[in-house]
Design a protein around this motif. Structure first.
Motif, mmCIF file in Angstrom:
data_model
loop_
_atom_site.group_PDB
_atom_site.id
_atom_site.type_symbol
_atom_site.label_atom_id
_atom_site.label_comp_id
_atom_site.label_asym_id
_atom_site.label_seq_id
_atom_site.Cartn_x
_atom_site.Cartn_y
_atom_site.Cartn_z
ATOM 1 N N ALA A 196 0.822 -1.205 0.000
ATOM 2 C CA ALA A 196 0.000 0.000 0.000
ATOM 3 C C ALA A 196 0.853 1.252 0.000
ATOM 4 C CB ALA A 196 -0.932 -0.012 1.203
ATOM 5 N N LEU A 197 1.900 1.251 0.819
ATOM 6 C CA LEU A 197 2.761 2.425 0.892
ATOM 7 C C LEU A 197 3.528 2.637 -0.412
ATOM 8 C CD1 LEU A 197 3.409 4.534 3.104
ATOM 9 C CD2 LEU A 197 5.434 3.200 3.657
ATOM 10 N N ASN A 198 3.954 1.551 -1.038
ATOM 11 C CA ASN A 198 4.692 1.668 -2.301
ATOM 12 C C ASN A 198 3.848 2.286 -3.401
ATOM 13 O OD1 ASN A 198 6.932 0.512 -1.134
ATOM 14 N ND2 ASN A 198 6.589 -1.520 -2.003
ATOM 15 N N VAL A 199 2.554 2.006 -3.413
ATOM 16 C CA VAL A 199 1.676 2.523 -4.465
ATOM 17 C C VAL A 199 1.376 3.996 -4.245
ATOM 18 C CG1 VAL A 199 -0.668 2.423 -5.406
ATOM 19 C CG2 VAL A 199 0.627 0.318 -5.039
ATOM 20 N N SER A 200 1.093 4.355 -2.998
ATOM 21 C CA SER A 200 0.534 5.679 -2.753
ATOM 22 C C SER A 200 1.441 6.613 -1.964
ATOM 23 C CB SER A 200 -0.801 5.524 -1.997
ATOM 24 O OG SER A 200 -1.290 6.760 -1.564
ATOM 25 N N GLY A 201 2.210 6.064 -1.011
ATOM 26 C CA GLY A 201 2.944 6.914 -0.076
ATOM 27 C C GLY A 201 2.073 7.455 1.029
ATOM 28 N N LYS A 202 0.744 7.178 0.959
ATOM 29 C CA LYS A 202 -0.196 7.659 1.965
ATOM 30 C C LYS A 202 -1.124 6.509 2.336
ATOM 31 C CE LYS A 202 -0.247 12.388 0.122
ATOM 32 N NZ LYS A 202 -1.107 13.508 -0.352
ATOM 33 N N VAL A 203 -1.072 6.079 3.597
ATOM 34 C CA VAL A 203 -1.873 4.925 4.002
ATOM 35 C C VAL A 203 -2.673 5.237 5.254
ATOM 36 C CG1 VAL A 203 -0.299 3.258 2.961
ATOM 37 C CG2 VAL A 203 0.032 3.948 5.337
ATOM 38 N N TYR A 204 -3.781 4.493 5.394
ATOM 39 C CA TYR A 204 -4.679 4.636 6.531
ATOM 40 C C TYR A 204 -4.912 3.253 7.136
ATOM 41 C CZ TYR A 204 -9.113 5.012 9.058
ATOM 42 O OH TYR A 204 -10.094 4.937 10.016
ATOM 43 N N PHE A 205 -4.833 3.181 8.473
ATOM 44 C CA PHE A 205 -5.101 1.951 9.203
ATOM 45 C C PHE A 205 -6.480 2.053 9.849
ATOM 46 C CE2 PHE A 205 -0.540 1.988 8.874
ATOM 47 C CZ PHE A 205 -0.168 0.649 8.804
ATOM 48 N N PRO A 206 -7.498 1.370 9.325
ATOM 49 C CA PRO A 206 -8.787 1.335 10.020
ATOM 50 C C PRO A 206 -8.631 0.683 11.393
ATOM 51 C CG PRO A 206 -9.014 0.573 7.751
ATOM 52 C CD PRO A 206 -7.540 0.654 8.043
ATOM 53 N N PRO A 207 -9.620 0.843 12.276
ATOM 54 C CA PRO A 207 -9.503 0.239 13.599
ATOM 55 C C PRO A 207 -9.174 -1.248 13.510
ATOM 56 C CG PRO A 207 -11.377 1.714 13.547
ATOM 57 C CD PRO A 207 -10.860 1.637 12.139
ATOM 58 N N GLY A 208 -8.248 -1.690 14.345
ATOM 59 C CA GLY A 208 -7.842 -3.086 14.314
ATOM 60 C C GLY A 208 -6.478 -3.266 14.949
ATOM 61 N N ARG A 209 -5.994 -4.492 14.880
ATOM 62 C CA ARG A 209 -4.695 -4.850 15.439
ATOM 63 C C ARG A 209 -3.898 -5.543 14.342
ATOM 64 N NH1 ARG A 209 -3.020 -4.961 20.658
ATOM 65 N NH2 ARG A 209 -1.219 -6.270 21.163
ATOM 66 N N TYR A 210 -2.742 -4.968 13.972
ATOM 67 C CA TYR A 210 -1.981 -5.409 12.809
ATOM 68 C C TYR A 210 -0.617 -5.931 13.257
ATOM 69 C CZ TYR A 210 -5.470 -2.510 10.466
ATOM 70 O OH TYR A 210 -6.649 -1.955 10.029
ATOM 71 N N SER A 211 -0.308 -7.160 12.859
ATOM 72 C CA SER A 211 0.996 -7.743 13.148
ATOM 73 C C SER A 211 2.005 -7.280 12.094
ATOM 74 C CB SER A 211 0.893 -9.269 13.144
ATOM 75 O OG SER A 211 2.164 -9.864 13.237
ATOM 76 N N THR A 212 3.120 -6.672 12.555
ATOM 77 C CA THR A 212 4.135 -6.139 11.625
ATOM 78 C C THR A 212 5.513 -6.667 11.998
ATOM 79 O OG1 THR A 212 4.298 -4.152 12.992
ATOM 80 C CG2 THR A 212 2.809 -4.052 11.103
ATOM 81 N N PRO A 213 5.793 -7.948 11.740
ATOM 82 C CA PRO A 213 7.069 -8.536 12.140
ATOM 83 C C PRO A 213 8.249 -8.097 11.287
ATOM 84 C CG PRO A 213 5.775 -10.139 10.929
ATOM 85 C CD PRO A 213 4.890 -8.948 11.134
ATOM 86 N N VAL A 214 7.977 -7.511 10.096
ATOM 87 C CA VAL A 214 9.035 -7.082 9.179
ATOM 88 C C VAL A 214 8.950 -5.562 9.025
ATOM 89 C CG1 VAL A 214 9.982 -7.270 6.851
ATOM 90 C CG2 VAL A 214 8.973 -9.277 7.958
ATOM 91 N N PRO A 215 10.062 -4.830 9.106
ATOM 92 C CA PRO A 215 10.012 -3.368 8.961
ATOM 93 C C PRO A 215 9.413 -2.938 7.621
ATOM 94 C CG PRO A 215 12.128 -4.044 9.852
ATOM 95 C CD PRO A 215 11.430 -5.306 9.439
ATOM 96 N N ILE A 216 8.608 -1.880 7.662
ATOM 97 C CA ILE A 216 8.054 -1.258 6.459
ATOM 98 C C ILE A 216 8.965 -0.087 6.121
ATOM 99 C CG2 ILE A 216 6.113 0.003 5.510
ATOM 100 C CD1 ILE A 216 5.139 -2.104 8.281
#
Length: 576
Positions: free
Chosen positions: A33-53
């Motif tokens: 998502a970030l690669n396409v737009s550079g602007k991202v939104y996280f809706p309410p939730g819990r996101y596992s991010t084991p790898v750096p973005i």
């Protein structure tokens, strides 16, 4: 649907497959998502991010804000979550970042001031300890604590850095309303950037929960960075740290129970060879190396509340040893509250500092401890019930150097902790200098508790070469300038207001444009009409019969494209 977004559009990470339930890793989806737009939104939730973005360039990253400003968007990781390089004009807002693994943390017993014992527990809870840092190692360290120190750091990081090849220093990052557990927010190589309104339990970073550093080889010093209105607890090291920065602002933060200092300005230098390889760091660099100073100047440290630090509440030092490489600090350390810190309430060793209106209460090694420098003003500080828990070397208020001025400080109830082996070398107020050029008047000492055994502790005393009380003839009461933002951007044809603030009692004001006084501009505010000719450097000077203070900013004008919505960006007023 994934893939339909255009560059520059804000997109939801759900459109690219992120899992808001935290069951499946979402790093790849977020990266897409970030690669396409550079602007991202996280809706309410819990996101596992084991790898750096990762991303090179400007980003906008938003979470969902819930009641009372608490984020509804949680990201979990035990390492870097976002690593943004050359991220000028980026925004990160309304996110909650938390650790995955429950760490072992240290909780100290503050009832034992001379030697806090450790209690090791496994805990995620806010307000209950911090991960062990290298400074916690001593000869008496139990082996289970050593094991905890050797364990890897646990918790997430937001990192903005600059590539060595960047031709222009990145600037104008805004990190706002971030919460979390064992979190670090780091900006390396940036200017005019802000971390604000964030509330989190800090992590095991080498420096601090929030830090700004600009000491890499070939890197420009940081200018105008700001930490505003943050609440930081249980950092393994300092709460907030600046290194190799000028004109920074650390204001209205609340910091508690950290393993080093609540607020720290860095000291010493980094020593590089001609290829940029780091050789060593410290107060003195080897001959032939390229020296990069890590010290800060013109820092504005105002209105902070700091308690429970294992070392100083505020450590505005340039070097560890007195009079080693004294430098011009020009810091304003004003109207802070430092209470219950294990070390000094406030400590500094630069020239030309203003230490005014601070309250230091119940600290373990004195209130305003040591002012190790020249040409400093120490004015109207209130020191109450600070402890002298060591046998020698500390005072409730002490000044070493020349041409310092102490005015109207109040010292009450200095506690010498009788029975701790203390001697009469402890003073409630002391000036220690080889020169008679220090001046003091109007200072009040209201009493001493638990005087040392073998004698009565002096309540008001001087050491070698000091002047006698009441010698402040002709000393000007200081005027303290709240810095304007160093850079302001205005859109064409839109008015913009520059607003200045001063502590003290100025009676007159004058604005200047490119060094020339502006006729009729004699109030704390200046409104510009938005003409192209408004792009210039502006300075305001406030003065009274005793002296003056000033602050400057540069206004640049960016014409909008045809048909664009015109807006005003005014960093001086904190509006973006």
């Amino acid at each position: 649907m994934a893939g339909v977004a255009q560059a520059g559009q804000l997109v939801s990470v759900l459109d690219y497959g992120a899992d808001p339930n935290g069951v499946n890793p979402s790093s790849t989806a977020i990266q897409s998502a970030l690669n396409v737009s550079g602007k991202v939104y996280f809706p309410p939730g819990r996101y596992s991010t084991p790898v750096p973005i990762t991303y090179n360039g400007t980003v906008e990253i938003y979470g969902a804000a819930g009641p009372n400003g608490k984020s509804l968007s949680t990201l979990t990781s035990d390492q870097i979550v976002f690593h943004i390089t050359n991220g000028s004009n980026s925004v990160v807002r309304n996110l909650n970042l938390e650790n995955v693994t429950t760490p072992r943390v240290i909780k100290r017993d503050r009832s034992d001031w001379p030697d806090w014992p450790w209690i090791l527990v496994d805990s995620n809870e806010l307000g209950f300890g911090y991960q062990a840092a290298s400074g916690d190692i001593t000869n008496n360290t139990p082996q289970n604590l050593l094991d905890a120190i050797q364990a890897p750091a646990i918790g997430p990081t937001i990192l903005f850095d600059a590539s060595a090849a960047a031709s222009v220093q990145p600037a104008n990052v805004l990190i706002d309303s971030i919460q979390g557990r064992f979190l670090t927010i780091a900006l390396e190589g940036y200017s005019y950037s802000t971390v604000q309104n964030s509330n989190f339990k800090a992590g095991k970073d080498t420096f601090a929960g929030i830090y700004f550093t600009n000491w890499n080889f070939g890197q420009a010093r940081g200018i105008g960075n700001r930490a505003l209105g943050n609440t930081i607890t249980e950092a393994s090291n300092s709460g907030i740290m600046f290194g190799a920065n000028d004109y920074g602002v650390i204001q209205n933060n609340v910091i508690s129970n950290v393993g080093e200092s609540g607020i720290k300005t860095y000291q010493g230098s980094f020593c590089y060879d001609s290829t940029g390889q780091l050789i060593t760091s410290g107060n003195i660099c080897p001959s032939g190396t390229i020296i990069v100073s890590a010290r800060d100047t013109h820092m504005y440290i105002v209105g902070n509340t700091i308690s429970g630090s294992h070392y100083e509440g505020i450590d505005a030092c340039s070097d560890y040893a007195p009079f080693t490489g004294l430098y011009d600090g020009y810091h304003a350390i004003a109207y802070n509250s430092v209470t219950g810190n294990h070390g000094l309430g406030e400590n500094s060793d630069a020239r030309h500092d203003l230490v005014i209106g601070n309250v230091a209460q119940g600290n373990g090694l004195g209130g305003v401890g040591d002012i190790l420098g020249d040409d400093n003003y120490i004015v109207e500080n209130h020191l109450d019930s600070n402890l002298m828990r060591l046998a020698s070397g500390y005072h409730d208020l002490a000044v070493q150097g020349d041409n310092n001025v102490l005015i109207n400080n109040v010292l009450t109830g200095t506690n010498y902790m009788a029975g701790a082996g203390l001697t009469n070398s402890r003073f409630s107020l002391a000036i220690n200098t080889s020169s008679p050029d220090n001046q003091e008047c109007g200072n009040v000492v209201n009493g001493v508790l638990n005087p040392p055994p073998g004698g009565t502790a002096p309540t008001y005393a001087y050491l070698t070469g000091a002047v006698t009380p009441g010698s402040c003839s002709g000393v000007a009461p200081p005027i303290l300038a709240v810095p304007l933002a160093p850079a302001v951007t205005a859109k064409l044809s839109q008015p913009i207001t520059l607003s200045a603030a001063f502590q003290g009692s100025p009676t007159n004001y004058q604005w200047f444009k490119n060094g020339v006084s502006i006729v009729g501009a004699t109030t704390p505010t200046l409104t510009l009409s938005g003409l192209r000719t408004d792009a210039a450097t502006y300075k305001i000077v406030a003065f009274n019969q005793f002296g003056s203070a000033s602050s400057s900013t540069t206004v640049t004008e960016v014409p909008p494209p045809v048909g664009a919505i015109v807006e005003v960006v005014n960093y001086a007023l904190g509006i973006r």
